[in-house]
Write a protein that holds these residues in place. Structure first.
Motif, short mmCIF file in Angstrom:
data_model
loop_
_atom_site.label_atom_id
_atom_site.label_comp_id
_atom_site.label_asym_id
_atom_site.label_seq_id
_atom_site.Cartn_x
_atom_site.Cartn_y
_atom_site.Cartn_z
N ALA A 49 1.00 -1.24 -0.01
CA ALA A 49 0.35 -0.22 0.43
C ALA A 49 0.65 1.13 0.65
N GLN A 50 2.05 1.09 0.72
CA GLN A 50 2.79 2.29 0.47
C GLN A 50 3.85 2.47 -0.43
N ALA A 51 3.74 1.98 -2.11
CA ALA A 51 4.45 2.36 -2.85
C ALA A 51 3.46 2.55 -3.85
N GLU A 52 4.15 3.17 -5.18
CA GLU A 52 3.35 3.35 -6.19
C GLU A 52 3.46 2.96 -6.81
N LEU A 53 1.94 2.35 -7.58
CA LEU A 53 1.92 1.14 -8.46
C LEU A 53 1.61 1.65 -9.89
N ILE A 54 2.16 0.46 -10.69
CA ILE A 54 2.26 1.06 -12.28
C ILE A 54 1.89 -0.39 -12.55
N ALA A 55 0.37 -0.15 -13.03
CA ALA A 55 0.28 -1.71 -14.00
C ALA A 55 0.76 -1.75 -15.08
N VAL A 56 1.39 -3.03 -15.53
CA VAL A 56 1.91 -3.85 -17.00
C VAL A 56 1.32 -4.81 -17.07
N GLY A 57 0.26 -4.49 -17.50
CA GLY A 57 -0.20 -5.94 -17.58
C GLY A 57 -0.18 -6.53 -19.34
N LYS A 58 0.37 -7.56 -19.61
CA LYS A 58 0.38 -8.35 -20.51
C LYS A 58 -0.87 -9.36 -21.04
N ARG A 59 -1.67 -9.14 -21.62
CA ARG A 59 -2.84 -10.34 -21.59
C ARG A 59 -3.20 -10.97 -23.12
N SER A 60 -3.16 -12.04 -23.70
CA SER A 60 -2.83 -12.83 -24.34
C SER A 60 -4.47 -12.49 -25.61
N GLY A 61 -4.00 -11.88 -26.64
CA GLY A 61 -5.50 -10.81 -27.45
C GLY A 61 -6.03 -10.08 -27.15
N GLN A 62 -5.23 -9.42 -26.34
CA GLN A 62 -6.11 -8.38 -25.77
C GLN A 62 -5.25 -6.85 -25.92
N ARG A 63 -5.62 -5.80 -25.08
CA ARG A 63 -4.50 -4.64 -25.77
C ARG A 63 -3.50 -4.74 -24.15
N SER A 64 -2.45 -3.84 -24.44
CA SER A 64 -1.37 -4.58 -23.01
C SER A 64 -0.49 -3.99 -23.61
N THR A 65 0.45 -3.86 -22.19
CA THR A 65 2.26 -3.03 -22.26
C THR A 65 2.62 -3.94 -23.33
#
Length: 262
Positions: A49-65
Motif C-alpha cells: 500500500a505504501q508503494a507507487e503502483l504501475i500496471a504493466v499487464g500483458k494479456r493474450s489477445g488484448q490491448r496491453s503494455t
C-alpha cells in the motif's frame, strides 16, 4: 549522484494473497514502486500500500503494455528509486518473460534479483489433489504454452510426457485436445481444467481428452489444462466440488461449479 536502485523480479504465486513467499511479501512491504502484471490480484497489492503502483499487464489477445516499454520502465524506475519490485503472476521464470527483463536490466548495469513464486501448475495440483507424478503411472511432466513470440511459429508436435500441463490454455484447449488425439493419445485420457487457480472464483472441470477436443466455454480468468493418467480420480478421493463432464459432450455451464470462497 546516487547509485541506481535494485530491481526484484518477484513471483506473486497463483493468485491467493497468502501463497506468496515470505520474502516476496517482505519486499512488497519495502518497495518504493511496484510494476505489476494483469493477473496480480487486488488482495496482493494490499501488501504494498505504501508503494507507487504501475500496471504493466500483458494479456493474450488484448490491448496491453509492450514488453519493450516495460523494460524501459524498469530501468527508469531503478534510476529513481531504491527498491523496485516487478510483480509477476506465478513464478517469474515460468512463462514470465523474465529473460527479456533480466537482459534489459543487466545491459543497463542495474542490480537485479529473482524471488521465486509458486507456479500455477503446482497450485492446481494441490487444489485438485492430483499429483503431477505418480509411482508406476507418471514420472515425467512437461509445461508448455501455445503463445509464441512474433515470427516464431508454434511447434507442430506437443511434448511427449506422462503429464502434460498447458499454461494459458483457455482459447487453445480445443486445438490441444485435437492435436493430442492426432498424436495417438487415447480419447479416454483424463483431463482436469482449473480456472482462476487458488482464487475465490476458482473453477474445476473434469473430462476426458475427447471432450477437450470439443472445446471449452469462454473463460473469465487464467486457465490451466492438465492431461494424463495421473489426473484420474482415486477410488476414495473426496469430491473436489466440480461436476464430472460426460466424455462425449462438453457443456461448460453445466459442467463447472464455482468453488466456495476459502
Amino acid at each position: 549522484m546516487s547509485l541506481p536502485g535494485k530491481v526484484y523480479l518477484v513471483g506473486a504465486g497463483p493468485g491467493a494473497q497468502d501463497l506468496i513467499t515470505l520474502r516476496g511479501a517482505r519486499l512488497l512491504a519495502q518497495a518504493d514502486v511496484v510494476l505489476y502484471d494483469a493477473l496480480v490480484t487486488p488482495e496482493m497489492l494490499e501488501l504494498c500500500a505504501q508503494a507507487e503502483l504501475i500496471a504493466v499487464g500483458k494479456r493474450s489477445g488484448q490491448r496491453s503494455t509492450a514488453q519493450q516499454h516495460i523494460n524501459e520502465l524498469l530501468v527508469e524506475q531503478a534510476r529513481r528509486h531504491r527498491i523496485v519490485v516487478r510483480l509477476k503472476g506465478g513464478d517469474p521464470m515460468m512463462f514470465g518473460r523474465a529473460d527479456e527483463e533480466l537482459r534489459a536490466l543487466e545491459e543497463a548495469g542495474i542490480e537485479v534479483e529473482v524471488v521465486p513464486g509458486i507456479t500455477t501448475a503446482l497450485a492446481a495440483a494441490a487444489s485438485t489433489r492430483q499429483p503431477l507424478t505418480k509411482r508406476g503411472v507418471a514420472r515425467s511432466v512437461a509445461f508448455f504454452t501455445s503463445s509464441t513470440a512474433p515470427g516464431h511459429p508454434e511447434e507442430a508436435a506437443l511434448p511427449s510426457t506422462d503429464t502434460l500441463i498447458q499454461y494459458m490454455g483457455g482459447r487453445e484447449a480445443m486445438a490441444t485436445g485435437q492435436r493430442l488425439l492426432a498424436q495417438g493419445l487415447a480419447p479416454e485420457t483424463c483431463v482436469v481444467i482449473v480456472e482462476n487457480c487458488s482464487r475465490k472464483d476458482e473453477r474445476i472441470v473434469r473430462m476426458d481428452l475427447a471432450g477437450l477436443a470439443q472445446g471449452l466455454r469462454q473463460a473469465h480468468g487464467p486457465v490451466l489444462v492438465m492431461v494424463g493418467a495421473a489426473m484420474a480420480r482415486r477410488p476414495h478421493q473426496a469430491p473436489d466440488r466440480s461436476v464430472q463432464v460426460e466424455p462425449a459432450r462438453v457443456d461448460a455451464e453445466d459442467a463447472v461449479e464455482r468453488v466456495p470462497a476459502r
